[in-house]
Design an enzyme around this catalytic site. Structure first.
Site, short mmCIF file in Angstrom:
data_model
loop_
_atom_site.label_atom_id
_atom_site.label_comp_id
_atom_site.label_asym_id
_atom_site.label_seq_id
_atom_site.Cartn_x
_atom_site.Cartn_y
_atom_site.Cartn_z
N SER A 282 -7.53 7.00 2.46
CA SER A 282 -8.96 6.85 2.75
C SER A 282 -9.87 7.26 1.59
CB SER A 282 -9.33 7.61 4.03
OG SER A 282 -8.59 7.10 5.14
N GLY B 243 -5.48 4.92 5.92
CA GLY B 243 -6.10 3.92 6.79
C GLY B 243 -6.79 4.51 8.01
N ASN C 285 -3.88 -1.06 -3.67
CA ASN C 285 -2.74 -1.64 -2.96
C ASN C 285 -3.30 -2.60 -1.92
OD1 ASN C 285 -0.53 -2.17 -1.34
ND2 ASN C 285 -0.24 -0.05 -0.66
N LYS D 255 -1.72 -4.45 0.06
CA LYS D 255 -0.85 -4.54 1.25
C LYS D 255 -0.68 -6.00 1.68
CE LYS D 255 -2.10 0.15 2.40
NZ LYS D 255 -2.41 1.17 3.41
N GLU E 247 0.27 10.90 -0.75
CA GLU E 247 -0.50 10.22 0.29
C GLU E 247 -0.15 10.82 1.65
OE1 GLU E 247 -1.74 6.09 -1.07
OE2 GLU E 247 0.30 5.87 -0.38
N GLU F 161 4.16 3.35 4.70
CA GLU F 161 4.34 2.24 5.66
C GLU F 161 5.75 1.68 5.58
OE1 GLU F 161 0.90 0.08 4.40
OE2 GLU F 161 -0.36 1.65 5.28
N HIS G 189 6.22 3.72 -0.22
CA HIS G 189 4.96 3.86 0.53
C HIS G 189 5.28 4.27 1.97
CE1 HIS G 189 1.23 2.87 2.55
NE2 HIS G 189 0.65 2.98 1.36
P1 PGA Z 1 -6.12 3.60 2.57
O1 PGA Z 1 -4.60 3.36 2.12
O2 PGA Z 1 -6.91 3.76 1.30
O3 PGA Z 1 -6.49 2.36 3.33
O4 PGA Z 1 -6.14 4.83 3.40
C1 PGA Z 1 -4.05 4.10 1.09
C2 PGA Z 1 -2.65 3.63 0.80
O5 PGA Z 1 -1.94 3.22 1.71
O6 PGA Z 1 -2.23 3.66 -0.37
#
Ligand code: PGA
Length: 249
Positions: free
Chosen positions: A211, A171, A7, A9, A165, A95, A93
């Protein structure tokens, strides 16, 4: 077959995405027995999909709107995604849930729109840190799954991907331990079996996200209910992402 998804983003301009797509395509051309997907930002989708056409890398959107078309400024429809070359779409997601008002109800409508257009949804769920600390992980996941998939019927076909997740792991560099991931995935698969039957529950892929890095991917993938990874930060660099695809640190 495991599925490793990146992803991107809100990263990479069109030219940066094109460069990354070319590099990734050559780096993982020899990858076998693994499915790969990348989700660039909307403005790069078409170009990236052109480059990856016929390769072993699928392309997905990061979001969609549930209506076909209309006065919805700033939104994009399922048909627009498929037309740009997408076969998949990320939905719900954390976010989007956290910053853009996404709810289980909008997630439900979006999954429906995706399935109607033959896009494979990546249905994202996961608990926050405080929900985990207060012992509510399973009840949060239970509600997200029930409400997100409310009204659907699924057969044995794996036309949906679930991404677990944990919000506290996204992140942050704080990966869930493989035992924590396995426990959550097992719970989700059990719930899917209750709701939609055994054939679907065993066919559906449940990805872990949060992560994931080259040095922890192999250990996570060894867990019986972890069927792949949804990767943010570590998907941006084609060299790092290709290590994930080969489970290689
Ligand atoms: P990350 O994000 O690998 O940077 O932790 C995962 C995601 O948001 O799918």
């Amino acid at each position: 077959m495991p599925l490793i998804a990146g992803n991107w983003k809100m990263h990479k301009t069109g030219s940066q995405a094109v460069e990354a797509a070319h590099e990734l395509k050559s780096r993982i051309a020899s990858a076998q027995n693994v499915e790969v997907m990348v989700a660039p930002t909307f403005t790069a989708l078409f170009q990236v999909a052109q480059i990856l056409k016929g390769s072993n890398i699928a392309v997905g959107g990061q979001n969609l709107h549930w209506e076909h078309q209309g006065a919805y400024t700033g939104e994009i429809s399922a048909e627009m995604l498929t037309d740009a070359g997408c076969s998949h779409v990320i939905i719900g997601h954390s976010e989007r849930r956290q910053y853009f008002g996404e709810t289980d109800e909008t997630v439900n409508k979006k999954i429906k729109a995706a399935l109607n257009s033959h896009l494979i949804p990546f249905f994202c769920i996961g608990e926050s840190e405080s929900e985990r600390e207060s012992g509510n992980t399973f009840s949060v996941l239970d509600k997200q799954v029930r409400d997100g998939l409310n009204g659907f019927t699924f057969d044995g076909q794996a036309n949906l991907v679930v991404a677990y997740e944990p919000v506290w792991a996204i992140g942050t560099g704080k990966t869930a331990s493989r035992e924590q991931a396995q426990e959550a995935h097992q719970f989700i698969r059990g719930l899917l079996e209750n709701l939609f039957g055994k054939a679907f529950a065993s066919a559906v892929r449940i990805l872990y996200g949060g992560s994931v890095k080259p040095d922890n991917v192999k250990a996570l993938m060894e867990m019986p209910d972890v069927d792949g990874a949804l990767v943010g930060g570590a998907s941006l660099d084609p060299e790092t992402f290709s290590k994930l695809v080969f489970f290689d640190n």
